[in-house]
Motif scaffolding. Structure first.
Motif, short mmCIF file in Angstrom:
data_model
loop_
_atom_site.label_atom_id
_atom_site.label_comp_id
_atom_site.label_asym_id
_atom_site.label_seq_id
_atom_site.Cartn_x
_atom_site.Cartn_y
_atom_site.Cartn_z
N PRO A 126 -20.51 -26.81 -5.51
CA PRO A 126 -19.26 -26.02 -5.74
C PRO A 126 -19.35 -24.29 -6.37
O PRO A 126 -20.69 -24.32 -6.46
N PRO A 127 -18.51 -23.65 -6.16
CA PRO A 127 -18.96 -22.64 -6.80
C PRO A 127 -19.28 -22.41 -8.29
O PRO A 127 -18.70 -23.36 -8.92
N ILE A 128 -20.09 -21.43 -8.48
CA ILE A 128 -20.63 -21.50 -9.99
C ILE A 128 -19.63 -20.90 -11.09
O ILE A 128 -19.24 -19.60 -10.59
N PRO A 129 -18.94 -21.56 -11.93
CA PRO A 129 -17.91 -20.98 -12.46
C PRO A 129 -18.29 -19.75 -13.56
O PRO A 129 -19.47 -19.87 -14.18
N ARG A 130 -17.33 -18.98 -13.78
CA ARG A 130 -17.82 -18.03 -14.87
C ARG A 130 -17.67 -18.79 -16.09
O ARG A 130 -16.89 -19.03 -16.55
N THR A 131 -18.70 -18.58 -17.03
CA THR A 131 -18.63 -19.08 -18.26
C THR A 131 -19.76 -18.25 -19.34
O THR A 131 -20.69 -17.76 -18.95
N VAL A 132 -19.30 -18.07 -20.55
CA VAL A 132 -20.13 -17.25 -21.34
C VAL A 132 -21.58 -17.94 -21.72
O VAL A 132 -22.44 -17.11 -22.26
N ARG A 133 -21.59 -19.30 -21.49
CA ARG A 133 -22.68 -19.85 -21.51
C ARG A 133 -24.05 -19.16 -20.94
O ARG A 133 -25.26 -19.26 -21.35
N PHE A 134 -23.78 -18.64 -19.83
CA PHE A 134 -24.83 -17.99 -18.92
C PHE A 134 -25.40 -16.81 -19.66
O PHE A 134 -26.78 -16.49 -19.47
N ALA A 135 -24.58 -15.99 -20.49
CA ALA A 135 -25.05 -14.85 -21.16
C ALA A 135 -25.90 -15.34 -22.34
O ALA A 135 -26.83 -14.57 -22.76
N GLU A 136 -25.60 -16.53 -23.03
CA GLU A 136 -26.47 -16.99 -24.03
C GLU A 136 -27.96 -17.41 -23.72
O GLU A 136 -28.54 -17.30 -24.42
N ALA A 137 -27.99 -17.98 -22.52
CA ALA A 137 -29.08 -18.80 -22.10
C ALA A 137 -30.46 -17.69 -22.12
O ALA A 137 -31.54 -18.14 -22.75
N PRO A 138 -30.37 -16.80 -21.60
CA PRO A 138 -31.77 -15.76 -21.60
C PRO A 138 -32.16 -15.49 -23.05
O PRO A 138 -33.38 -15.37 -23.17
N ALA A 139 -31.44 -15.11 -23.99
CA ALA A 139 -31.81 -14.88 -25.23
C ALA A 139 -32.58 -16.30 -25.96
O ALA A 139 -33.61 -15.89 -26.58
#
Ligand SMILES: Nc1ncnc2c1ncn2[C@@H]1O[C@H](COP(=O)(O)OP(=O)(O)OP(=O)(O)O)[C@@H](O)[C@H]1O
Ligand SMILES: [Mg+2]
Length: 257
Positions: free
Chosen positions: A215-228
């Motif tokens: 599926p397309p990868i949904p936009r979610t704020v979780r991705f911004a949190e992961a690298p930190a």
């Protein structure tokens, strides 16, 4: 004993910035490791975002991909364990200088192909995180790769440049690497609620005559949190929609290899 199969080498490239190349490499890498695959991630971007996002301080890295592309070190000397069962060839900001030096060398397109040749016996999949450019390191990545994934934001504007990338792929296939296969476009930061995103997605595959991974990868704020956290979203938000989407996409990629 039968000889082990050589690793698939998958370049993740799009010269447009911020389309989730690095996020996709980290997440697909983690999903592959969850499936028990031996994974090597290679950071080919002087921004060193992949290195950083895996919890490694690029400033503290002693031997990196820089030395490898300059022929000053072997892959084993630069390998780091990045957790989640993943190995990493880190980058540092000096990679920009190394790229400039490589530019004048004959056979520069083949530097990664030859540098990674031995490591292919030790992994199932090697993922190459390209920088947002069509520079010599991206060309070298396409020349080393057996497969290409093109992450693309599901918005009209981000389509510009994809034609140019695909023209480059055509040239690489003709002149440098017959084995390169486009695995597909990976739609990222997808907002399924917007009609516009849905239309763009439907148009993508037909326009470029390429598979569109799903599926397309949904936009979610979780991705911004992961690298930190120094971990991919597959660990920081195990059961989120984004992690589930990357797991499904990973199955599709494995089926295409
Ligand atoms: N599905 C998503 N939803 C929301 N934010 C996302 C998603 N995927 C990635 N991001 C965020 O978008 C930004 C860009 O992502 P990323 O660094 O992976 O892109 P990139 O293509 O590697 O960028 P560059 O071209 O600079 O290398 C990051 O802040 C990342 O956390
Ligand atoms: Mg990146």
């Amino acid at each position: 004993m039968a000889r082990a199969k050589k690793a698939a080498i998958i370049a993740v490239a799009n010269q447009k910035g911020g389309v989730a190349k690095t996020t996709s490499v980290a997440s697909i890498g983690a999903a592959l490791a969850e499936l028990g695959r031996r994974v090597l991630l290679v950071d080919l971007d002087p921004q060193a975002s992949l290195t950083f996002s895996l919890g490694i301080d690029p400033d503290a890295v002693e031997v990196s991909v820089n030395e490898i592309v300059l022929g000053q070190a072997e892959v084993e000397e630069a390998l780091l364990e990045a957790g989640e069962g993943i190995d990493l060839l880190p980058a540092t900001i000096d990679l920009a200088g190394a790229e400039a030096q490589v530019l004048t060398r004959p056979g520069r397109e083949f530097i990664l192909q030859s540098a990674l040749a031995d490591a292919r016996a030790d992994y199932d999949v090697i993922l190459l995180d390209c920088s947002p450019s069509l520079g010599v390191l991206t060309l070298a990545a396409l020349t080393a790769a057996t497969g290409l994934i093109v992450p693309m934001q599901a918005e009209m504007l981000s389509h510009r440049g994809v034609g140019q990338l695909l023209d480059t792929v055509k040239d690489v296939k003709k002149l440098l690497n017959k084995k390169l296969k486009v695995i597909g476009i990976l739609p990222t930061m997808y907002d399924g609620r917007s009609n516009h995103s849905r239309e763009v997605l439907e148009d993508l595959g037909t326009r470029y005559q390429l598979p569109v991974l799903s599926p397309p990868i949904p936009r979610t704020v979780r991705f911004a949190e992961a690298p930190a956290a120094g971990r991919s979203i597959l660990e920081t938000a195990r059961s989120s929609k984004g992690a589930a989407a990357y797991r499904e996409v990973t199955e599709e990629i494995l089926a295409a290899l």
